[in-house]
Motif scaffolding. Structure first.
Motif, short mmCIF file in Angstrom:
data_model
loop_
_atom_site.label_atom_id
_atom_site.label_comp_id
_atom_site.label_asym_id
_atom_site.label_seq_id
_atom_site.Cartn_x
_atom_site.Cartn_y
_atom_site.Cartn_z
N ASN A 1 -4.98 63.51 35.35
CA ASN A 1 -3.58 63.87 35.10
C ASN A 1 -2.67 62.64 35.03
O ASN A 1 -1.58 62.71 34.46
CB ASN A 1 -3.07 64.84 36.17
CG ASN A 1 -3.51 66.25 35.91
OD1 ASN A 1 -3.88 66.61 34.79
ND2 ASN A 1 -3.48 67.08 36.95
N ILE A 2 -3.09 61.56 35.64
CA ILE A 2 -2.36 60.29 35.50
C ILE A 2 -2.88 59.54 34.28
O ILE A 2 -2.11 59.08 33.43
CB ILE A 2 -2.51 59.42 36.77
CG1 ILE A 2 -1.90 60.12 37.98
CG2 ILE A 2 -1.86 58.04 36.54
CD1 ILE A 2 -2.09 59.36 39.29
N ILE A 3 -4.19 59.43 34.20
CA ILE A 3 -4.81 58.60 33.16
C ILE A 3 -4.41 59.03 31.75
O ILE A 3 -4.21 58.20 30.87
CB ILE A 3 -6.35 58.61 33.35
CG1 ILE A 3 -6.71 57.88 34.64
CG2 ILE A 3 -7.05 57.97 32.16
CD1 ILE A 3 -8.15 58.09 35.09
N LYS A 4 -4.28 60.34 31.53
CA LYS A 4 -4.00 60.82 30.17
C LYS A 4 -2.62 60.43 29.66
O LYS A 4 -2.35 60.55 28.46
CB LYS A 4 -4.17 62.33 30.11
CG LYS A 4 -3.15 63.13 30.89
CD LYS A 4 -3.48 64.62 30.83
CE LYS A 4 -2.48 65.46 31.59
NZ LYS A 4 -2.84 66.90 31.58
N GLY B 1 0.98 64.86 38.13
CA GLY B 1 -0.06 63.86 38.37
C GLY B 1 -0.95 64.22 39.54
O GLY B 1 -1.61 63.34 40.12
N SER B 2 -0.98 65.49 39.91
CA SER B 2 -1.80 65.90 41.05
C SER B 2 -3.29 65.75 40.74
O SER B 2 -3.70 65.73 39.57
CB SER B 2 -1.50 67.36 41.42
OG SER B 2 -1.74 68.22 40.32
N ASP B 3 -4.08 65.61 41.78
CA ASP B 3 -5.52 65.42 41.62
C ASP B 3 -6.18 66.66 41.02
O ASP B 3 -5.76 67.80 41.30
CB ASP B 3 -6.18 65.12 42.98
CG ASP B 3 -5.80 63.75 43.52
OD1 ASP B 3 -5.16 62.97 42.78
OD2 ASP B 3 -6.14 63.46 44.68
N CYS B 4 -7.20 66.42 40.23
CA CYS B 4 -8.00 67.51 39.66
C CYS B 4 -9.31 67.63 40.45
O CYS B 4 -9.84 66.63 40.94
CB CYS B 4 -8.33 67.23 38.19
SG CYS B 4 -6.87 67.12 37.13
N SER B 5 -9.82 68.83 40.55
CA SER B 5 -11.09 69.03 41.23
C SER B 5 -12.23 69.06 40.21
O SER B 5 -12.02 69.36 39.03
CB SER B 5 -11.07 70.34 42.02
OG SER B 5 -10.81 71.43 41.15
N ILE B 6 -13.42 68.72 40.67
CA ILE B 6 -14.62 68.80 39.84
C ILE B 6 -15.44 69.99 40.35
O ILE B 6 -15.89 70.00 41.49
CB ILE B 6 -15.45 67.50 39.93
CG1 ILE B 6 -14.59 66.30 39.47
CG2 ILE B 6 -16.71 67.61 39.08
CD1 ILE B 6 -15.31 64.96 39.59
N ASN B 7 -15.57 70.99 39.53
CA ASN B 7 -16.26 72.21 39.94
C ASN B 7 -17.74 71.94 40.23
O ASN B 7 -18.43 71.28 39.45
CB ASN B 7 -16.16 73.28 38.85
CG ASN B 7 -14.73 73.76 38.66
OD1 ASN B 7 -13.95 73.80 39.61
ND2 ASN B 7 -14.39 74.12 37.43
N LYS B 8 -18.16 72.44 41.37
CA LYS B 8 -19.54 72.24 41.79
C LYS B 8 -20.51 72.84 40.76
O LYS B 8 -20.29 73.94 40.26
CB LYS B 8 -19.76 72.88 43.16
CG LYS B 8 -21.01 72.39 43.87
CD LYS B 8 -21.03 72.86 45.32
CE LYS B 8 -22.21 72.26 46.06
NZ LYS B 8 -22.25 72.70 47.47
N PHE B 9 -21.55 72.08 40.47
CA PHE B 9 -22.61 72.44 39.53
C PHE B 9 -22.16 72.44 38.06
O PHE B 9 -22.93 72.84 37.18
CB PHE B 9 -23.23 73.81 39.88
CG PHE B 9 -23.78 73.87 41.27
CD1 PHE B 9 -24.73 72.95 41.70
CD2 PHE B 9 -23.33 74.82 42.17
CE1 PHE B 9 -25.24 72.99 42.99
CE2 PHE B 9 -23.83 74.86 43.46
CZ PHE B 9 -24.77 73.94 43.87
N SER B 10 -20.94 71.97 37.80
CA SER B 10 -20.51 71.80 36.41
C SER B 10 -21.17 70.56 35.84
O SER B 10 -21.77 69.74 36.57
CB SER B 10 -18.99 71.65 36.33
OG SER B 10 -18.58 70.44 36.95
N TYR B 11 -21.06 70.38 34.51
CA TYR B 11 -21.63 69.19 33.87
C TYR B 11 -21.02 67.92 34.47
O TYR B 11 -21.74 66.95 34.77
CB TYR B 11 -21.40 69.24 32.37
CG TYR B 11 -21.78 67.96 31.66
CD1 TYR B 11 -23.12 67.69 31.34
CD2 TYR B 11 -20.80 67.01 31.31
CE1 TYR B 11 -23.49 66.51 30.71
CE2 TYR B 11 -21.17 65.83 30.69
CZ TYR B 11 -22.51 65.59 30.38
OH TYR B 11 -22.85 64.41 29.77
#
Length: 388
Positions: free
Chosen positions: A93-96, A58-68
């Protein structure tokens, strides 16, 4: 019933481990055909808990810079002040795993004591949007912790289980009608008794737990605890067992206790328990102590539930509330501002010694009822599930 536990940081915090272990056991004992799943920030640390049916990352996911996703998140936040898309991606990772559960248990007992948590609020919204039951499991929350935004989030829960009456009364005074009283599930935690280390005096050993968290909040507290250790060594013939209970990087009891051990090991009366024991093994040692002095709440719960007279170096509503429910008063609990006063520490320790018999009698009378209150949480859970 399929139960999903979430907001668990990992079992390097043996108190968090104790909650997961004891809660899982209670649920499986009292809920027919229950399946218990854990979403963890550090799932590898939880593999020691064999009773769980599954452990998920359930670890946090990152949002890649400049991705959609990054661009869309930026637009929503900047133009509409809407964080929901970004928070949903960070906590995916938690929500799913929400859809596989009947009931989702938010198990971080004092998570709501640490400021605003918009990510958690978002996850709670997602739980309710999928029609799942949402339970805040064994919480402690102080008056100072509450905000309008947090209260709005708390109203979404189908059930809030307060683990002591101070929290119960605070939340009900704020108009929350979804709050019931239980006790921390860790009061029912089993113990494993390993061989006693060299230097341990059976019937004459006092445990001391101290934490970096407390030290950071009161910089003078470490010196005061050392003064207390000196007092014990000078005025008694007891062995002191330094007892870690959280071994997280950056928040490691063992490191600070090791520094105490280095300073006092020459006396032959100060020993240090290892840093690799699980929650049941630490409880096995704590249960064989004559007295216990602890900063970590679940280390003190291990002592209370084993009928060991205990002095608490408390720093929140939970310490005060738990003691009040056991003794009818906030007995032998020192607040964060008090624990830098070595005279108060020594006076409270002397009170612990003088009133040992009375304290043991109170524990013998109170703890069976407290354990029943721990079990009561599952009754409330069963009532919810009957409505699912």
């Amino acid at each position: 019933m399929k139960v999903l536990m979430f907001f668990h940081g990992g079992s390097q915090n043996r108190g968090c481990e104790a909650i997961v272990r004891s809660s899982t056991k209670l649920i499986k004992e009292y809920v027919k055909d229950a399946k218990v799943y854990l979403v963890s920030g550090r799932p590898k640390t939880d593999e020691i808990i064999s009773e769980l049916d599954a452990i998920y990352d359930g670890s946090d996911c990152s949002i890649n810079k400049f991705s959609y996703d990054w661009l869309l998140s930026s637009v929503k936040v900047k133009l509409f002040n809407d964080e929901s898309f970004a928070l949903g991606k960070i906590h995916q990772n938690i929500i799913k795993h929400i859809n596989q559960a009947d009931v989702c248990l938010s198990i971080g007992g004092d998570n709501y004591c640490y400021g605003e948590q918009p990510g958690w609020y978002e996850i709670n919204k997602r739980v309710k949007a999928q029609g799942k039951k949402l339970v805040l499991w064994g919480c402690s929350i102080g008056e100072e912790d509450l905000s309008e935004r947090k209260l709005e989030d708390l109203k979404m829960f189908d059930l809030i289980l307060a683990r002591e009456t101070l929290t119960l009364n605070i939340l009900r005074s704020k108009g929350l009608s979804n709050v019931e009283l239980c006790a921390d599930s860790a009061f029912t935690l089993e113990k494993e008794e390993l061989p006693l280390p060299e230097g341990w005096q059976e019937g004459n050993t006092v445990g001391i737990n101290f934490s970096p968290l407390v030290w950071k909040r009161n910089q003078k507290s470490k010196a005061a605890v050392k003064t207390l250790i000196n007092h014990i060594l000078e005025t008694t013939n007891m062995t002191i067992a330094l007892t870690p209970h959280v071994i997280d990087e950056g928040n490691n009891d063992y490191e600070i206790l090791k520094s105490f051990h280095e300073e006092y090991k020459h006396t032959g009366r100060v020993l240090l328990l290892p840093d690799h024991l699980n929650a049941t093994q630490y409880k096995g040692y704590i249960a064989r102590m004559s007295f216990f002095i602890g900063a970590r709440t679940h280390a003190t719960i291990a002592a209370y539930s084993s009928l060991v007279p205990t002095m608490v170096l408390g720093y929140s509503v939970k310490s005060k509330g738990i003691a009040k429910d056991i003794f009818g008063e906030e007995k032998l609990v020192l607040g964060i501002d008090e624990i830098s006063d070595s005279r108060k520490l020594i006076n409270k320790f002397n009170e612990l010694i003088v009133e040992e018999e009375e304290i043991r009698i109170n524990l013998e009378q109170s703890i069976p009822g407290i354990k029943k209150m721990s079990c009561r949480a599952v009754s409330y859970l069963n009532n919810l599930f009957a409505l699912v």
